[in-house]
Structures are given as C-alpha cells and as structure tokens.
Design an enzyme around this catalytic site. Sequence first.
Site, PDB file in Angstrom:
ATOM      1  N   GLU A 185     -32.405 -18.257  73.570  1.00 23.07           N
ATOM      2  CA  GLU A 185     -32.234 -16.894  74.104  1.00 23.07           C
ATOM      3  C   GLU A 185     -30.752 -16.542  74.017  1.00 23.07           C
ATOM      4  O   GLU A 185     -29.940 -17.401  73.634  1.00 23.07           O
ATOM      5  CB  GLU A 185     -32.757 -16.819  75.550  1.00 23.07           C
ATOM      6  CG  GLU A 185     -34.278 -16.858  75.620  1.00 23.07           C
ATOM      7  CD  GLU A 185     -34.836 -16.776  77.032  1.00 23.07           C
ATOM      8  OE1 GLU A 185     -34.054 -16.792  77.988  1.00 23.07           O
ATOM      9  OE2 GLU A 185     -36.065 -16.710  77.156  1.00 23.07           O
ATOM     10  N   HIS A 194     -31.432  -5.919  82.014  1.00 27.95           N
ATOM     11  CA  HIS A 194     -32.044  -6.602  80.872  1.00 27.95           C
ATOM     12  C   HIS A 194     -32.075  -5.620  79.707  1.00 27.95           C
ATOM     13  O   HIS A 194     -32.477  -4.466  79.868  1.00 27.95           O
ATOM     14  CB  HIS A 194     -33.463  -7.067  81.218  1.00 27.95           C
ATOM     15  CG  HIS A 194     -34.006  -8.077  80.245  1.00 27.95           C
ATOM     16  ND1 HIS A 194     -34.359  -7.742  78.963  1.00 27.95           N
ATOM     17  CD2 HIS A 194     -34.231  -9.403  80.358  1.00 27.95           C
ATOM     18  CE1 HIS A 194     -34.785  -8.829  78.331  1.00 27.95           C
ATOM     19  NE2 HIS A 194     -34.708  -9.858  79.166  1.00 27.95           N
ATOM     20  N   ARG A 215     -26.281 -11.170  77.545  1.00 28.60           N
ATOM     21  CA  ARG A 215     -27.147 -10.067  77.943  1.00 28.60           C
ATOM     22  C   ARG A 215     -26.380  -8.798  78.333  1.00 28.60           C
ATOM     23  O   ARG A 215     -26.793  -7.687  78.013  1.00 28.60           O
ATOM     24  CB  ARG A 215     -27.978 -10.562  79.124  1.00 28.60           C
ATOM     25  CG  ARG A 215     -29.164  -9.769  79.424  1.00 28.60           C
ATOM     26  CD  ARG A 215     -29.976 -10.479  80.453  1.00 28.60           C
ATOM     27  NE  ARG A 215     -30.893 -11.436  79.868  1.00 28.60           N
ATOM     28  CZ  ARG A 215     -31.735 -12.163  80.567  1.00 28.60           C
ATOM     29  NH1 ARG A 215     -31.771 -12.044  81.878  1.00 28.60           N
ATOM     30  NH2 ARG A 215     -32.546 -13.002  79.997  1.00 28.60           N
ATOM     31  N   HIS A 236     -32.576  -5.954  86.210  1.00 27.64           N
ATOM     32  CA  HIS A 236     -33.379  -7.170  86.062  1.00 27.64           C
ATOM     33  C   HIS A 236     -33.029  -8.260  87.065  1.00 27.64           C
ATOM     34  O   HIS A 236     -33.914  -8.962  87.562  1.00 27.64           O
ATOM     35  CB  HIS A 236     -33.189  -7.701  84.640  1.00 27.64           C
ATOM     36  CG  HIS A 236     -33.983  -8.921  84.319  1.00 27.64           C
ATOM     37  ND1 HIS A 236     -35.356  -8.967  84.427  1.00 27.64           N
ATOM     38  CD2 HIS A 236     -33.612 -10.152  83.893  1.00 27.64           C
ATOM     39  CE1 HIS A 236     -35.789 -10.175  84.060  1.00 27.64           C
ATOM     40  NE2 HIS A 236     -34.752 -10.910  83.757  1.00 27.64           N
ATOM     41  N   ARG A 254     -25.443 -13.500  84.313  1.00 23.08           N
ATOM     42  CA  ARG A 254     -26.264 -14.716  84.251  1.00 23.08           C
ATOM     43  C   ARG A 254     -26.674 -15.033  82.815  1.00 23.08           C
ATOM     44  O   ARG A 254     -27.105 -14.142  82.069  1.00 23.08           O
ATOM     45  CB  ARG A 254     -27.522 -14.540  85.106  1.00 23.08           C
ATOM     46  CG  ARG A 254     -28.475 -15.703  85.019  1.00 23.08           C
ATOM     47  CD  ARG A 254     -29.599 -15.544  86.000  1.00 23.08           C
ATOM     48  NE  ARG A 254     -30.447 -14.413  85.707  1.00 23.08           N
ATOM     49  CZ  ARG A 254     -31.459 -14.429  84.846  1.00 23.08           C
ATOM     50  NH1 ARG A 254     -31.762 -15.528  84.177  1.00 23.08           N
ATOM     51  NH2 ARG A 254     -32.200 -13.350  84.653  1.00 23.08           N
TER      52      ARG A 254
HETATM   53  C1  SIN Z   1     -36.606 -12.957  79.548  1.00 29.63           C
HETATM   54  O1  SIN Z   1     -37.669 -13.503  79.290  1.00 29.63           O
HETATM   55  O2  SIN Z   1     -35.986 -12.261  78.755  1.00 29.63           O
HETATM   56  C2  SIN Z   1     -36.046 -13.113  80.915  1.00 29.63           C
HETATM   57  C3  SIN Z   1     -35.439 -14.423  81.042  1.00 29.63           C
HETATM   58  C4  SIN Z   1     -34.412 -14.385  82.114  1.00 29.63           C
HETATM   59  O3  SIN Z   1     -34.265 -13.382  82.798  1.00 29.63           O
HETATM   60  O4  SIN Z   1     -33.695 -15.377  82.242  1.00 29.63           O
END
Ligand code: SIN
Length: 538
Positions: free
Chosen positions: A128, A244, A290, A351, A386
């Site tokens: 991610e 997010h 993010r 988020h 985060r």
């Molecule tokens: C996501 O699945 O994008 C959220 C994961 C997260 O907030 O750490």
Amino acid sequence: MNRYLIDFDTEELDKKYYDVVIVGGGIAGVYTALEIPEKYNIAILTKEGVDISSSVLAQGGIAVSLDKSDSPDIHMQDTLYAGAGLCDEESVRVLVDEAAENINLLCKYGVEFDRSPEDKRKLALTREGAHSKNRIIHAGDATGKEVCDKLIYNVTKRSNVTIYEKTWALDLLVKDGACHGLIAMEEETEKPIVFYADAVICATGGYGQLYYYTTNPVVATGDGAAFTFRAGGELEDLEFVQFHPTVLYHPENKSFLISEAVRGEGAILRNAKGERFMPNYHELAELAPRDVVSRCIFMEMKKTGTENVYLDITHEGKDYLEKRFPNIYSTLQKYGMDMSKDHIPVAPAEHYCMGGIKTNLDGETNIINYYACGEAACTGIHGANRLASNSLLEGIVFGRRIALKVSEMLMNEKNNQKHHARFFVKTERMNKGYNSKEAILSIKQTMTELVGIERTYDTLNEALQRVVEIKKEIADMNNTTFDDYVLQNMVLLAELVIKAAIMREESRGAHYRSDFKETKDEWKVHIVFSKDNIVREE
Ligand code: SIN
C-alpha cells in the site's frame, strides 16, 4: 463547559461493579479484553452493536514485516517517513517489533489471512502507499471484518466478559486524579447506570463523524476524546486528520472505501480528462504517502473544475478482481459498475484521526487507572500522517500492552478493599428544545468546507466562529437526547481541532495550510490540550 453531560447522584442509580470496563467494541477493545486473564470481570460497552466499528469496515489489511527482504527496521523507516517528522520513535519501535507476535495471536484466535499462491504455508503480502516492501497481510478486501468476527466469536465465549450493547459511555468518574469508573446511558431504558471499575479502557475510535464525508461509521463521534477532556485528560495532535484518497464518489454513496490495496495491485489515478497525473507530483506516483495522494487529487479536481477523479484497474481481468476484491467488486456492481471495465469515480474523504487521547507506551493516560488504545488514543506512532495499514496493528499491539499493564495492576491490588466513591452532580441547566440534529449537520458541513484537506487562517477562523456560536447556545442546555450528547461531544472536539489547526502555522503531513506552505523546524512539536492548558511538547 459543564464537567458532566448530565446531572446525577451515584447513590440513587443502578450500579455495576467490574475489574475492568472497556468502552468500544472494535479491534482494540475486544482484543484487549481477550488478552486480560479470565479471572477478571470485564464489561465491554458499545454505543450500537459490537459489530459496528471502524475496525469492521477496514478493508486493506495489517502491516507486518514477514518477508525475508523486509524487517521491523524497514517498517519503522517507512512509518517515520509517512509521519512527516512527528512520530514518536520509541512508540514506532514497539509497534514494529511487537507486530509479528500479535499477528500470531490473531491467528490463534482463528483469524484467517489470505495465503500466498506460491507457498500456502506463508501469508500473502501486498503493498500500500508509502510502504517500500510488500508487507500488508489481508483477508480479501474485508480484513477488518474477518479479524473482528473472529475476535467477537472468542470474546462472546468468555464467561468473564459481559457485552453491553446500545449503552453509551457519557462521562468518566474521576476523583483525586484517579478514574473510578464511568456513567453510562442505556438506550432502551434511557436511564443512567454507574459502572465502577478498577480500570477503564477507552477504545471508542476517532472523530471522523465531525465531517460530512467520512468512511467512519455513525458511532465515530469522538465521544472518548470528549469525555476524557472533560475529566481532565490530555488530547494530542488533533489537527492531523487523514483524508483517504479514494472513497467512492457516487450520487448514492460517498463513504464507501476503495482500498489503497487496489492501487497496491497497480490501479492508476486519472483526472476528468482521462490523464494519469500522480507521476507529475511524486516519484512514488499512486503509492505516495496518503496525505500526498489526497492533496494531489484535490489539486487536480480544482484544476479541472470537477468533484472527483477516477481509479483505473481495468488492466486486471474480472476473475482476478472478483476474487481479490470481492467486497469492492460486488458493491460497485450494485451501482452498475464493473471495475474490470469501468473507471471508478473517487474523491478524498475523512478516514482516520492521528490525534487523540495522549498515552504512554503502556496505554496509560494522565488519569490514574484510565487507559486508551486504538484510534481513540494518540500513542505517537502516526505522527502527522498514518502509514497505511498501521491502524489495526496499533490497536492490537498497544491493546495487548494495556492488558498486561492492567493485569499487573489488578494483581498488585488484589487484597485491597474496593472503595467506590459517591459522585453527585447538580447544576443549573435549561430545557431549550434545541434542534441538536440540525446543529450536528451544521458542524459536519463547517468541518468539511473549512477544515478539510486545504486550510487557511481565514477558513479556520470562519469555522471557529460558527462552532463557538453553537457552543454558546448549548452551554447550559439540559441534555436529554442522544443527539444532545453527540452534539456536545462534537462541538467540543471541533473547537479543539480547529484551534490546533489555527495554531500550527506550517504544513506537515495531513495538515496543509495554503497560507503557510512550508514545513518548519520550530513546529516539530505536538499540540497538547487539557482543560487548563494548551502546550507545545517536543
Ligand atoms: C485501505 O484499505 O485503503 C485502508 C487501509 C488503512 O486505512 O490503513
């Protein structure tokens, strides 16, 4: 501000006695309960049901360095990089070092993570944003649900744990700096109840519902932070609210998350003209941290005068996507979209709250016998932004540390005669017939319009005026409905978030001030609020 939401006299109310009371039924609350020895009596209070929490909705997964090319040190570096200079290094060290042992415990509780197609003995690892390695373990695209289902299954079998659903924690009972329990309200009877406890653990989640568009469930109204503040607790880093980047933008649904794991599997962001834009902004493109991706989407939307961008994963086939992202695939289908053919309309939405109740490495707060974990807490691991999939991990690592600390405390105090102090609250309050529902909506609109991804002194000051106006109107209100309680908590939190955002005259992580675009060394500090003080802490 009244110290308590309601007037009461503990002598006259129903009373319950527990060793430990945990507020919140997400991963942090339930896992902590499971890790406390069964000889102790525990109550878990949840505002709705134990199955309604931000944890249940978590899609992506849990970050843990399992691959041989990876290590806790690299996971730590990535976390610090994403946190933009404000992470507490000691906390991050704990997080990454204790990750694997807690994941093993989750597996012992029956949690089933996806296995690697090459070697079924290993867990599948995906990537991610801002992770330099593949280290996200997952259960399809509904990791939170799998984890919570299994933990809830285990906890309901424990005879020492009682779950009180639809039971709202209103305020902590604190005397001489120590927590004695809390006062709660049962939704069904609308009667206050006293929960006396040797330890209270707050795991109520964040304050995402301050915003109109959020991935959080309706229960995330910052109650834990608000009752902690009223009781004299400290709140830290409140201005850092994470948006997010990719939340569905559809007329019928603007809160459904399209997991970052979709970008981890190669999805590309395109603007309204169909152009890929992230490589113009950051070397990690769609997998930049993010806060960066959200800001770039925001700028791209401004440039093209649109309200959304698009996520394109059409290079993957239907079979693969249906299997890897079953929840996202089927949800999009309901709205007439096939993610193997259609670009998905997305926009950033609130988020996660990096800030919260200030704790040390054992989840202790400045109130004796009162602890916090999960999103409600500020352990310092997230800093200003985060790192993806560190949140469920934080819930379990620090939840277990609290369980150990509380067990030690209970063991040492086992011969003590329990003393349950009387609490008596009588104030002058007025029945106002105030429309709290409407005021809640107005706060959400204000926060969304003026305290979002991009902030300036002018927008923040305007937001503060609006919130303070509501605050004045409800200051001496007789709170009688659940909307009244929620409104009081939201007004309190909104004011603090805005004040912190005004104070921080720089841009860092999720806090972007277009009137102070630089990150400044002098602001490498945390803003900590308590009832009597606002301090800047190293
Ligand atoms: C996501 O699945 O994008 C959220 C994961 C997260 O907030 O750490």
